[in-house]
Design a protein around this motif. Sequence first.
Motif, short mmCIF file in Angstrom:
data_model
loop_
_atom_site.label_atom_id
_atom_site.label_comp_id
_atom_site.label_asym_id
_atom_site.label_seq_id
_atom_site.Cartn_x
_atom_site.Cartn_y
_atom_site.Cartn_z
N ASP A 172 0.87 -1.17 0.00
CA ASP A 172 0.00 0.00 0.00
C ASP A 172 0.91 1.22 0.00
O ASP A 172 1.75 1.37 0.90
CB ASP A 172 -0.90 0.00 1.24
CG ASP A 172 -1.92 -1.12 1.20
OD1 ASP A 172 -2.22 -1.62 0.10
OD2 ASP A 172 -2.40 -1.52 2.27
N VAL A 173 0.75 2.08 -0.99
CA VAL A 173 1.71 3.16 -1.19
C VAL A 173 1.00 4.49 -1.37
O VAL A 173 -0.15 4.56 -1.80
CB VAL A 173 2.61 2.89 -2.41
CG1 VAL A 173 3.31 1.54 -2.29
CG2 VAL A 173 1.83 2.97 -3.72
N VAL A 174 1.73 5.55 -1.05
CA VAL A 174 1.34 6.92 -1.39
C VAL A 174 2.20 7.32 -2.58
O VAL A 174 3.42 7.24 -2.52
CB VAL A 174 1.56 7.87 -0.21
CG1 VAL A 174 1.29 9.32 -0.63
CG2 VAL A 174 0.69 7.49 0.97
N GLY A 175 1.55 7.74 -3.66
CA GLY A 175 2.29 8.11 -4.85
C GLY A 175 2.31 6.98 -5.87
O GLY A 175 1.85 5.87 -5.60
N SER A 176 2.87 7.26 -7.03
CA SER A 176 2.97 6.25 -8.09
C SER A 176 4.29 5.50 -7.95
O SER A 176 5.27 6.02 -7.38
CB SER A 176 2.88 6.90 -9.47
OG SER A 176 3.97 7.79 -9.66
N LEU A 177 4.35 4.28 -8.47
CA LEU A 177 5.54 3.46 -8.32
C LEU A 177 6.78 4.11 -8.92
O LEU A 177 7.88 3.97 -8.38
CB LEU A 177 5.32 2.09 -8.96
CG LEU A 177 4.24 1.19 -8.34
CD1 LEU A 177 4.24 -0.18 -9.02
CD2 LEU A 177 4.43 1.04 -6.84
N ASP A 178 6.60 4.83 -10.03
CA ASP A 178 7.79 5.39 -10.68
C ASP A 178 8.31 6.65 -10.00
O ASP A 178 9.36 7.17 -10.38
CB ASP A 178 7.52 5.65 -12.17
CG ASP A 178 6.38 6.63 -12.40
OD1 ASP A 178 5.83 7.16 -11.41
OD2 ASP A 178 6.04 6.86 -13.58
N GLN A 179 7.60 7.14 -8.96
CA GLN A 179 8.11 8.30 -8.22
C GLN A 179 9.27 7.93 -7.30
O GLN A 179 10.15 8.76 -7.05
CB GLN A 179 6.99 8.93 -7.39
CG GLN A 179 6.00 9.77 -8.18
CD GLN A 179 4.97 10.39 -7.26
OE1 GLN A 179 4.05 9.71 -6.79
NE2 GLN A 179 5.12 11.67 -6.99
N ALA A 180 9.27 6.73 -6.77
CA ALA A 180 10.33 6.27 -5.87
C ALA A 180 10.59 4.80 -6.15
O ALA A 180 10.26 3.93 -5.35
CB ALA A 180 9.92 6.49 -4.41
N PRO A 181 11.20 4.48 -7.30
CA PRO A 181 11.32 3.08 -7.73
C PRO A 181 12.12 2.20 -6.78
O PRO A 181 11.78 1.03 -6.58
CB PRO A 181 11.98 3.18 -9.11
CG PRO A 181 12.59 4.55 -9.15
CD PRO A 181 11.73 5.41 -8.31
#
Length: 392
Positions: A330-339
């Motif tokens: 479960d994440v905040v933001g898109s995956l490519d923002q903090a790979p």
Amino acid sequence: MSTLPQAPQTTTTPSMTTQSALTDSRLRVVLLLDVRSGAEDRFLRAYDELCKQVASVPGHLSDQLCQSIEDPSKWLITSEWESAPPFLAWVDSAAHREMVKPMHGCVKDTRSLRFGILRETDHGTGRAGKGRLQPAPRVGDGVIRHALTFTVKPGKEKDVAAILANYASPESRVDDTTRLCRTSLFMSGNRVVRAVEVQGDLMAALRHVSRQPEIRAVEEAINPYLEEARDLDDPDSAREFFMRAALTAVHHLSVKGAGHSSAGIRRHALLYPVKEGCGMAVSRLLARQDELAISRAGAAGGNGGARKGAPALVASTIFHHVDTVVRLVDVVGSLDQAPALFAGVSGKRAAAMLSRLVEVGPGRELSDEEGLRRFLADCDMDPVTDRRAADY
């Protein structure tokens, strides 16, 4: 021989909820059985043979067989292991499935429970048991996590996805103490992963769901599309399917105070392309990295980051079976923002270790951000449905 990443030694902290099978502490496995009347001698022979075989399994320490003094049909098998990983490697193996087959016709019902050993008494002998004890109690969130995975016939993925996306949700309330909180389904190629979250008794919830007509209809509808045939009305076929398909939640961490339905939190399932024989090493590495990431998030304010809206890992559950590793995040933001954070490799050393344990495709070097983005895109499973109880 390469050095495997050390198992995480999770301790109680005010910033996170935790559960983990990936520690070095000793494990106690308890198997509750209801033996059929007249099958006692056959059951004893099967148990004695199983003991001979399991004695040579790495990590196994001891077994006990007990019979109830109040109800002779109730039996108990306990076993002790050096730690959970060798037990999981054995219980997930085809060899284990063959070992336990002679017992199947002897029992009406079984239930398996697994415990890390926290304290023990030596009764003044001064002799410490072999292996470590769990260093401290963990603080959970009252949720049990479980998953299943199976494959469908190539070319039938869209048909199966449509069936799995469009069924009517079953009643979430099982009884006064148990409810089904969340079901998340994902697909990658022809592989399906279904993850459930339950408060209360997991087995009661699974039995409840399996009896619901809408769920039975879904299971029957997808049967013709499965690569490996099953018959859920046949106890032996159903048992074989669930033993083969079960994904154990070996590690879970979440930031306290981050609600399941908080705005801006998205769920992803990452299926890692694990090299043969490297499943447990991948799970250990990802668990350690997630522990570090969520510890930092908790220290930064408890809602996933020092800056409001910054990319953050809010929760992570690692599911494992042999060389199948699925990390539900479960994440905040898109995956490519903090790979690096979302791939579970915050640091060059961790990225280098993971690159030795998984199949990294061309142009997907884990040492640089662009390679990590491509790797994450490959691992990211397609969401099919994500259903939650109204107040969860």
